[in-house]
Design a protein around this motif. Structure first.
Motif, PDB file in Angstrom:
ATOM      1  N   MET A   1      33.377  47.410 -47.898  1.00  0.00           N
ATOM      2  CA  MET A   1      32.180  47.116 -47.125  1.00  0.00           C
ATOM      3  C   MET A   1      31.043  48.039 -47.593  1.00  0.00           C
ATOM      4  SD  MET A   1      33.170  44.666 -45.134  1.00  0.00           S
ATOM      5  CE  MET A   1      32.132  44.465 -43.727  1.00  0.00           C
ATOM      6  N   ALA A   2      29.827  47.523 -47.476  1.00  0.00           N
ATOM      7  CA  ALA A   2      28.655  48.281 -47.896  1.00  0.00           C
ATOM      8  C   ALA A   2      27.634  48.305 -46.762  1.00  0.00           C
ATOM      9  CB  ALA A   2      28.031  47.646 -49.138  1.00  0.00           C
ATOM     10  N   ASP A   3      27.128  49.484 -46.472  1.00  0.00           N
ATOM     11  CA  ASP A   3      26.039  49.631 -45.512  1.00  0.00           C
ATOM     12  C   ASP A   3      24.739  49.384 -46.253  1.00  0.00           C
ATOM     13  OD1 ASP A   3      27.695  50.348 -43.375  1.00  0.00           O
ATOM     14  OD2 ASP A   3      27.726  52.442 -44.033  1.00  0.00           O
ATOM     15  N   LEU A   4      23.824  48.695 -45.600  1.00  0.00           N
ATOM     16  CA  LEU A   4      22.529  48.481 -46.231  1.00  0.00           C
ATOM     17  C   LEU A   4      21.418  48.521 -45.205  1.00  0.00           C
ATOM     18  CD1 LEU A   4      21.673  45.309 -45.540  1.00  0.00           C
ATOM     19  CD2 LEU A   4      23.239  44.852 -47.390  1.00  0.00           C
ATOM     20  N   THR A   5      20.278  48.893 -45.703  1.00  0.00           N
ATOM     21  CA  THR A   5      19.037  48.879 -44.939  1.00  0.00           C
ATOM     22  C   THR A   5      17.968  48.356 -45.884  1.00  0.00           C
ATOM     23  OG1 THR A   5      19.714  50.794 -43.635  1.00  0.00           O
ATOM     24  CG2 THR A   5      17.370  50.285 -43.671  1.00  0.00           C
ATOM     25  N   MET A   6      17.204  47.394 -45.432  1.00  0.00           N
ATOM     26  CA  MET A   6      16.120  46.848 -46.252  1.00  0.00           C
ATOM     27  C   MET A   6      15.054  46.276 -45.337  1.00  0.00           C
ATOM     28  SD  MET A   6      17.771  43.258 -47.697  1.00  0.00           S
ATOM     29  CE  MET A   6      19.331  43.932 -48.220  1.00  0.00           C
ATOM     30  N   THR A   7      13.935  45.969 -45.912  1.00  0.00           N
ATOM     31  CA  THR A   7      12.869  45.297 -45.192  1.00  0.00           C
ATOM     32  C   THR A   7      12.829  43.862 -45.686  1.00  0.00           C
ATOM     33  OG1 THR A   7      11.642  47.365 -45.024  1.00  0.00           O
ATOM     34  CG2 THR A   7      10.407  45.345 -44.642  1.00  0.00           C
ATOM     35  N   VAL A   8      12.992  42.921 -44.771  1.00  0.00           N
ATOM     36  CA  VAL A   8      12.971  41.498 -45.120  1.00  0.00           C
ATOM     37  C   VAL A   8      11.800  40.855 -44.391  1.00  0.00           C
ATOM     38  CG1 VAL A   8      14.223  39.314 -45.081  1.00  0.00           C
ATOM     39  CG2 VAL A   8      15.472  41.457 -45.444  1.00  0.00           C
ATOM     40  N   ASN A   9      10.860  40.357 -45.165  1.00  0.00           N
ATOM     41  CA  ASN A   9       9.664  39.711 -44.605  1.00  0.00           C
ATOM     42  C   ASN A   9       8.958  40.624 -43.601  1.00  0.00           C
ATOM     43  OD1 ASN A   9      10.259  37.485 -46.172  1.00  0.00           O
ATOM     44  ND2 ASN A   9      11.354  36.445 -44.525  1.00  0.00           N
ATOM     45  N   GLY A  10       8.898  41.911 -43.935  1.00  0.00           N
ATOM     46  CA  GLY A  10       8.187  42.874 -43.106  1.00  0.00           C
ATOM     47  C   GLY A  10       8.990  43.442 -41.947  1.00  0.00           C
ATOM     48  N   ARG A  11      10.242  43.013 -41.812  1.00  0.00           N
ATOM     49  CA  ARG A  11      11.081  43.471 -40.697  1.00  0.00           C
ATOM     50  C   ARG A  11      12.209  44.332 -41.242  1.00  0.00           C
ATOM     51  NH1 ARG A  11      15.650  41.054 -37.776  1.00  0.00           N
ATOM     52  NH2 ARG A  11      15.728  39.598 -39.489  1.00  0.00           N
ATOM     53  N   ARG A  12      12.326  45.534 -40.736  1.00  0.00           N
ATOM     54  CA  ARG A  12      13.377  46.467 -41.168  1.00  0.00           C
ATOM     55  C   ARG A  12      14.703  46.023 -40.577  1.00  0.00           C
ATOM     56  NH1 ARG A  12      13.631  50.119 -45.109  1.00  0.00           N
ATOM     57  NH2 ARG A  12      14.665  52.028 -44.549  1.00  0.00           N
ATOM     58  N   ILE A  13      15.730  45.906 -41.424  1.00  0.00           N
ATOM     59  CA  ILE A  13      17.059  45.516 -40.949  1.00  0.00           C
ATOM     60  C   ILE A  13      18.104  46.462 -41.518  1.00  0.00           C
ATOM     61  CG2 ILE A  13      16.481  43.071 -40.657  1.00  0.00           C
ATOM     62  CD1 ILE A  13      18.047  42.629 -43.319  1.00  0.00           C
ATOM     63  N   SER A  14      19.191  46.610 -40.797  1.00  0.00           N
ATOM     64  CA  SER A  14      20.331  47.407 -41.239  1.00  0.00           C
ATOM     65  C   SER A  14      21.593  46.645 -40.906  1.00  0.00           C
ATOM     66  CB  SER A  14      20.368  48.763 -40.521  1.00  0.00           C
ATOM     67  OG  SER A  14      19.246  49.519 -40.854  1.00  0.00           O
ATOM     68  N   GLY A  15      22.638  46.911 -41.661  1.00  0.00           N
ATOM     69  CA  GLY A  15      23.901  46.256 -41.374  1.00  0.00           C
ATOM     70  C   GLY A  15      24.961  46.630 -42.380  1.00  0.00           C
ATOM     71  N   THR A  16      26.084  45.985 -42.229  1.00  0.00           N
ATOM     72  CA  THR A  16      27.213  46.176 -43.124  1.00  0.00           C
ATOM     73  C   THR A  16      27.617  44.812 -43.655  1.00  0.00           C
ATOM     74  OG1 THR A  16      27.944  48.046 -41.795  1.00  0.00           O
ATOM     75  CG2 THR A  16      29.559  47.091 -43.295  1.00  0.00           C
ATOM     76  N   VAL A  17      27.848  44.742 -44.953  1.00  0.00           N
ATOM     77  CA  VAL A  17      28.269  43.489 -45.579  1.00  0.00           C
ATOM     78  C   VAL A  17      29.438  43.766 -46.510  1.00  0.00           C
ATOM     79  CG1 VAL A  17      25.986  42.398 -45.501  1.00  0.00           C
ATOM     80  CG2 VAL A  17      26.639  43.717 -47.510  1.00  0.00           C
ATOM     81  N   GLU A  18      30.175  42.722 -46.819  1.00  0.00           N
ATOM     82  CA  GLU A  18      31.208  42.862 -47.841  1.00  0.00           C
ATOM     83  C   GLU A  18      30.528  43.209 -49.158  1.00  0.00           C
ATOM     84  OE1 GLU A  18      34.269  39.948 -48.351  1.00  0.00           O
ATOM     85  OE2 GLU A  18      34.060  39.296 -46.262  1.00  0.00           O
ATOM     86  N   ASP A  19      31.183  44.033 -49.951  1.00  0.00           N
ATOM     87  CA  ASP A  19      30.618  44.472 -51.229  1.00  0.00           C
ATOM     88  C   ASP A  19      30.191  43.305 -52.119  1.00  0.00           C
ATOM     89  OD1 ASP A  19      31.130  47.094 -50.520  1.00  0.00           O
ATOM     90  OD2 ASP A  19      33.040  47.180 -51.580  1.00  0.00           O
ATOM     91  N   ARG A  20      30.900  42.214 -52.067  1.00  0.00           N
ATOM     92  CA  ARG A  20      30.663  41.086 -52.961  1.00  0.00           C
ATOM     93  C   ARG A  20      29.643  40.078 -52.438  1.00  0.00           C
ATOM     94  NH1 ARG A  20      36.170  37.670 -51.799  1.00  0.00           N
ATOM     95  NH2 ARG A  20      35.830  37.636 -49.557  1.00  0.00           N
ATOM     96  N   THR A  21      29.035  40.335 -51.273  1.00  0.00           N
ATOM     97  CA  THR A  21      28.068  39.398 -50.696  1.00  0.00           C
ATOM     98  C   THR A  21      26.813  39.337 -51.549  1.00  0.00           C
ATOM     99  OG1 THR A  21      28.883  39.868 -48.474  1.00  0.00           O
ATOM    100  CG2 THR A  21      26.718  38.828 -48.640  1.00  0.00           C
ATOM    101  N   LEU A  22      26.497  38.135 -51.991  1.00  0.00           N
ATOM    102  CA  LEU A  22      25.273  37.943 -52.767  1.00  0.00           C
ATOM    103  C   LEU A  22      24.061  37.981 -51.842  1.00  0.00           C
ATOM    104  CD1 LEU A  22      26.435  35.043 -55.112  1.00  0.00           C
ATOM    105  CD2 LEU A  22      26.101  37.446 -55.733  1.00  0.00           C
ATOM    106  N   LEU A  23      22.936  38.407 -52.392  1.00  0.00           N
ATOM    107  CA  LEU A  23      21.704  38.478 -51.603  1.00  0.00           C
ATOM    108  C   LEU A  23      21.357  37.117 -51.008  1.00  0.00           C
ATOM    109  CD1 LEU A  23      19.299  40.071 -50.539  1.00  0.00           C
ATOM    110  CD2 LEU A  23      18.163  39.685 -52.745  1.00  0.00           C
ATOM    111  N   VAL A  24      21.523  36.045 -51.758  1.00  0.00           N
ATOM    112  CA  VAL A  24      21.198  34.711 -51.242  1.00  0.00           C
ATOM    113  C   VAL A  24      22.023  34.384 -49.999  1.00  0.00           C
ATOM    114  CG1 VAL A  24      22.785  33.419 -52.752  1.00  0.00           C
ATOM    115  CG2 VAL A  24      20.744  32.296 -51.838  1.00  0.00           C
ATOM    116  N   HIS A  25      23.305  34.720 -50.011  1.00  0.00           N
ATOM    117  CA  HIS A  25      24.167  34.438 -48.859  1.00  0.00           C
ATOM    118  C   HIS A  25      23.834  35.356 -47.690  1.00  0.00           C
ATOM    119  CE1 HIS A  25      26.375  31.499 -51.079  1.00  0.00           C
ATOM    120  NE2 HIS A  25      26.687  32.375 -52.016  1.00  0.00           N
ATOM    121  N   PHE A  26      23.497  36.604 -47.978  1.00  0.00           N
ATOM    122  CA  PHE A  26      23.088  37.527 -46.922  1.00  0.00           C
ATOM    123  C   PHE A  26      21.843  37.001 -46.214  1.00  0.00           C
ATOM    124  CE2 PHE A  26      20.407  41.112 -45.607  1.00  0.00           C
ATOM    125  CZ  PHE A  26      21.223  41.657 -44.630  1.00  0.00           C
ATOM    126  N   LEU A  27      20.867  36.557 -46.991  1.00  0.00           N
ATOM    127  CA  LEU A  27      19.619  36.055 -46.400  1.00  0.00           C
ATOM    128  C   LEU A  27      19.866  34.802 -45.569  1.00  0.00           C
ATOM    129  CD1 LEU A  27      17.261  36.595 -49.452  1.00  0.00           C
ATOM    130  CD2 LEU A  27      17.267  37.904 -47.315  1.00  0.00           C
TER     131      LEU A  27
END
Length: 161
Positions: A1-27
């Motif tokens: 699992m990977a912890d991540l924090t990013m800004t998506v469309n101006g909104r700050r988000i945090s979470g945990t995803v499987e290491d292999r999750t592609l950005l397209v599927h996360f979005l």
């Protein structure tokens, strides 16, 4: 699992995803931003183009964890909500879409293309740079026309400012 924090469309988000999750599927699946489309999963079609730190990226080739710490912009965040972004407006005005499946990726790629060529674009450049985006409906004529119109409009705005 990977912890991540990013800004998506101006909104700050945090979470945990499987290491292999592609950005397209996360979005799409984690953020509900379904305007970013999954076409080929092999970076051939361009339906999944988003901006990461201001640059066009095929989100099917990037892990969500790789975008941690970045600013991500999807088609949903391109306009301010009150009116269409100039590239979106040009696609509408010049009939640069039919089924619409490729349109979000085309618009995001075009927006990046225009950003990189602030002095304006010519048809040869637009056609060459669209090689990574596939449309099976329109034959590209109106897409190119829309991008050229948006480029001209945005270059005019930059000169006026």
């Amino acid at each position: 699992m990977a912890d991540l924090t990013m800004t998506v469309n101006g909104r700050r988000i945090s979470g945990t995803v499987e290491d292999r999750t592609l950005l397209v599927h996360f979005l799409r699946e984690n953020q509900g931003l379904t305007g970013t489309h999954v076409g080929c999963d092999t970076s051939q079609c361009g339906a999944c183009v988003v901006h990461v730190d201001g640059k066009a990226v095929k989100s099917c080739t990037m892990l969500a964890a790789q975008a941690s710490g970045s600013e991500v912009l999807t088609i949903e965040g391109l306009s301010d909500g009150a009116e269409l972004h100039p590239v979106q407006a040009a696609f509408k005005e010049h009939h640069g879409l039919q089924c619409g499946f490729c349109t979000p990726g085309m618009i995001m790629a075009a927006t990046d293309m225009i950003r990189r060529h602030p002095e304006g674009l010519d048809e040869k450049t637009v056609r060459a740079e669209l090689e990574g985006n596939i449309c099976r409906c329109t034959g590209y004529h109106n897409i190119v026309k829309a991008i050229l119109a948006a480029s001209e409009a945005m270059a005019g705005r930059a000169k006026a400012a």
